[in-house]
Design a protein around this motif. Structure first.
Motif, PDB file in Angstrom:
ATOM      1  N   MET A 156      69.961  13.285  32.557  1.00 12.62           N
ATOM      2  CA  MET A 156      70.785  13.347  33.926  1.00 12.62           C
ATOM      3  C   MET A 156      71.442  12.130  33.809  1.00 12.62           C
ATOM      4  N   ARG A 157      72.715  12.241  34.492  1.00 11.81           N
ATOM      5  CA  ARG A 157      73.446  10.884  34.644  1.00 11.81           C
ATOM      6  C   ARG A 157      72.728  10.006  35.585  1.00 11.81           C
ATOM      7  N   ALA A 158      73.304   8.592  35.671  1.00 12.27           N
ATOM      8  CA  ALA A 158      72.413   7.819  36.415  1.00 12.27           C
ATOM      9  C   ALA A 158      72.452   8.057  37.920  1.00 12.27           C
ATOM     10  N   GLU A 159      73.726   8.352  38.506  1.00 13.81           N
ATOM     11  CA  GLU A 159      73.611   8.846  39.847  1.00 13.81           C
ATOM     12  C   GLU A 159      72.676  10.087  40.243  1.00 13.81           C
ATOM     13  N   GLU A 160      72.376  10.762  39.218  1.00 16.19           N
ATOM     14  CA  GLU A 160      71.716  12.140  39.402  1.00 16.19           C
ATOM     15  C   GLU A 160      70.472  11.686  39.498  1.00 16.19           C
ATOM     16  N   ARG A 161      69.854  10.760  38.479  1.00 15.06           N
ATOM     17  CA  ARG A 161      68.545  10.247  38.489  1.00 15.06           C
ATOM     18  C   ARG A 161      68.263   9.612  39.682  1.00 15.06           C
ATOM     19  N   LEU A 162      68.893   8.671  40.270  1.00 12.18           N
ATOM     20  CA  LEU A 162      68.861   8.057  41.280  1.00 12.18           C
ATOM     21  C   LEU A 162      68.662   8.905  42.590  1.00 12.18           C
ATOM     22  N   ALA A 163      69.606   9.947  42.818  1.00 16.57           N
ATOM     23  CA  ALA A 163      69.558  10.806  43.806  1.00 16.57           C
ATOM     24  C   ALA A 163      68.164  11.767  43.874  1.00 16.57           C
ATOM     25  N   GLY A 208      76.234   2.495  44.522  1.00 20.10           N
ATOM     26  CA  GLY A 208      77.688   2.562  44.994  1.00 20.10           C
ATOM     27  C   GLY A 208      78.439   3.927  44.747  1.00 20.10           C
ATOM     28  N   LYS A 209      78.102   4.566  43.924  1.00 18.36           N
ATOM     29  CA  LYS A 209      78.711   5.922  43.882  1.00 18.36           C
ATOM     30  C   LYS A 209      78.270   7.016  44.824  1.00 18.36           C
ATOM     31  N   LEU A 210      76.976   6.881  45.161  1.00 21.29           N
ATOM     32  CA  LEU A 210      76.271   7.672  46.138  1.00 21.29           C
ATOM     33  C   LEU A 210      77.003   7.141  47.536  1.00 21.29           C
ATOM     34  N   VAL A 211      77.021   6.057  47.775  1.00 22.78           N
ATOM     35  CA  VAL A 211      77.774   5.442  49.223  1.00 22.78           C
ATOM     36  C   VAL A 211      79.195   6.103  49.173  1.00 22.78           C
ATOM     37  N   GLU A 212      79.924   5.874  47.992  1.00 25.97           N
ATOM     38  CA  GLU A 212      81.366   6.501  48.035  1.00 25.97           C
ATOM     39  C   GLU A 212      81.432   8.009  48.421  1.00 25.97           C
ATOM     40  N   GLN A 213      80.535   8.476  47.577  1.00 33.82           N
ATOM     41  CA  GLN A 213      80.214  10.099  47.935  1.00 33.82           C
ATOM     42  C   GLN A 213      79.908  10.378  49.307  1.00 33.82           C
ATOM     43  N   GLY A 214      79.662   9.573  50.040  1.00 33.84           N
ATOM     44  CA  GLY A 214      79.164   9.986  51.383  1.00 33.84           C
ATOM     45  C   GLY A 214      77.780  10.417  51.673  1.00 33.84           C
ATOM     46  N   LEU A 215      76.937  10.326  50.389  1.00 39.67           N
ATOM     47  CA  LEU A 215      75.518  10.670  50.416  1.00 39.67           C
ATOM     48  C   LEU A 215      74.526   9.968  51.277  1.00 39.67           C
ATOM     49  N   GLN A 229      71.210  17.508  51.926  1.00 33.89           N
ATOM     50  CA  GLN A 229      71.570  18.847  50.928  1.00 33.89           C
ATOM     51  C   GLN A 229      72.688  18.541  49.914  1.00 33.89           C
ATOM     52  N   GLY A 230      73.539  17.295  50.067  1.00 36.25           N
ATOM     53  CA  GLY A 230      74.258  17.105  49.005  1.00 36.25           C
ATOM     54  C   GLY A 230      73.465  16.245  48.008  1.00 36.25           C
ATOM     55  N   LEU A 231      72.839  15.345  48.314  1.00 35.07           N
ATOM     56  CA  LEU A 231      71.839  14.504  47.501  1.00 35.07           C
ATOM     57  C   LEU A 231      71.031  15.570  46.674  1.00 35.07           C
ATOM     58  N   LYS A 232      70.407  16.395  47.298  1.00 36.32           N
ATOM     59  CA  LYS A 232      69.816  17.592  46.421  1.00 36.32           C
ATOM     60  C   LYS A 232      70.416  18.291  45.493  1.00 36.32           C
ATOM     61  N   SER A 233      71.705  18.536  45.702  1.00 33.44           N
ATOM     62  CA  SER A 233      72.564  19.313  44.698  1.00 33.44           C
ATOM     63  C   SER A 233      72.871  18.389  43.795  1.00 33.44           C
ATOM     64  N   LEU A 234      73.213  16.983  43.950  1.00 32.86           N
ATOM     65  CA  LEU A 234      73.518  16.177  43.062  1.00 32.86           C
ATOM     66  C   LEU A 234      72.334  16.013  41.904  1.00 32.86           C
ATOM     67  N   ALA A 235      71.183  15.935  42.573  1.00 29.86           N
ATOM     68  CA  ALA A 235      69.854  15.812  41.802  1.00 29.86           C
ATOM     69  C   ALA A 235      69.413  16.995  41.152  1.00 29.86           C
ATOM     70  N   GLN A 236      70.138  18.347  41.430  1.00 40.38           N
ATOM     71  CA  GLN A 236      69.610  19.532  40.951  1.00 40.38           C
ATOM     72  C   GLN A 236      68.468  20.123  41.409  1.00 40.38           C
ATOM     73  N   LEU A 237      68.234  19.882  42.755  1.00 38.66           N
ATOM     74  CA  LEU A 237      66.866  19.932  43.275  1.00 38.66           C
ATOM     75  C   LEU A 237      67.039  20.950  44.781  1.00 38.66           C
TER      76      LEU A 237
END
Length: 238
Positions: A156-163, A208-215, A229-237
């Motif tokens: 996973m990319r960093a923001e995906e792991r964090l999500a 910062g990226k999660l904030v920029e994406q409005g998640l 839901q957007g956070l789960k989609s990013l995290a593939q959950l």
């Protein structure tokens, strides 16, 4: 109103976390047996070690309040964080493997734990099969959680792991009656990075990226989940 100390001294049967520490459907006699297991209750200050790698396995600890991290230190003193534990969860399950702890448990904030000596716990578990089954479920859940963490680190990319980390934490908090949309990070960015296999600078950029994406919205250590839901989609959950 109860003070923190008076709330800490309530019996297991009156504790609002009892359904997480012990099985449901116990009769009064069984409840008294389980309450007799809690031989002491300890206050652990922030930064204090509850148990350390290599110490004899003598008890399980039910977290009444506060949060902990479990970690190991290599010969050079580098810390590797394995995970974080919150109120309603058990610490010390690692000791079942070799009768010694294989990690350190360090308080992330002032915490309170109930101490359950392992020999007496095993004896009562033989007398109350529901307690043994409950402990097995807790250990199985721990294995599943660790497997989920391994998946986080598997490409996973960093923001995906964090999500995924934020989703897992809020789901655990929600199961304990807390908000699923608000999260106070008791751990440092460095701790999060160690757990997720990321540098501290990368963790900060990922937030910062999660904030920029409005998640999420972020105010120091306080996280608001804006788009679950957007956070789960990013995290593939999802």
């Amino acid at each position: 109103m109860k003070t923190c100390d008076s709330a800490f001294n309530v019996a297991c049967s009156e504790c609002n976390l009892r359904q997480l520490c012990m099985p449901s459907g116990l009769d009064a006699a069984q409840m008294r047996q389980i309450e007799s297991l809690v031989k002491s209750k300890r206050h652990i200050k922030r930064g204090q070690t509850l148990f350390a790698n290599g110490m004899p396995f003598q008890a399980l600890f039910a977290i009444r309040s506060g949060a902990f991290k479990t970690c190991v230190f290599n010969a050079q003193g580098h810390e590797q964080v394995f995970g974080f534990q919150i109120a309603g969860e058990l610490l010390g399950l690692d000791g079942f493997v070799s009768n010694r702890h294989c990690c350190d448990a360090i308080a992330l904030e002032d915490a309170q734990v109930c101490v359950m000596p392992i020999q007496e716990l095993q004896t009562v578990s033989e007398e109350i099969p529901a307690l043994a089954s409950h402990l097995h479920r807790i250990m199985s859940a721990e294995i599943v959680r660790e497997r989920g963490l391994l998946l986080l680190l598997g490409g996973m990319r960093a923001e995906e792991r964090l999500a995924a980390f934020l989703i897992h934490m809020t789901e655990r908090l929600a199961a304990r009656g807390f908000s699923s949309a608000q999260l106070m990070l008791r751990m440092s960015r460095q701790d999060i990075g160690s757990c997720l296999g990321l540098q501290i600078e990368t963790v900060s950029r990922a937030f910062g990226k999660l904030v920029e994406q409005g998640l999420i919205a972020l105010d120091k250590r306080h996280v608001t989940i804006v788009d679950a839901q957007g956070l789960k989609s990013l995290a593939q959950l999802a």
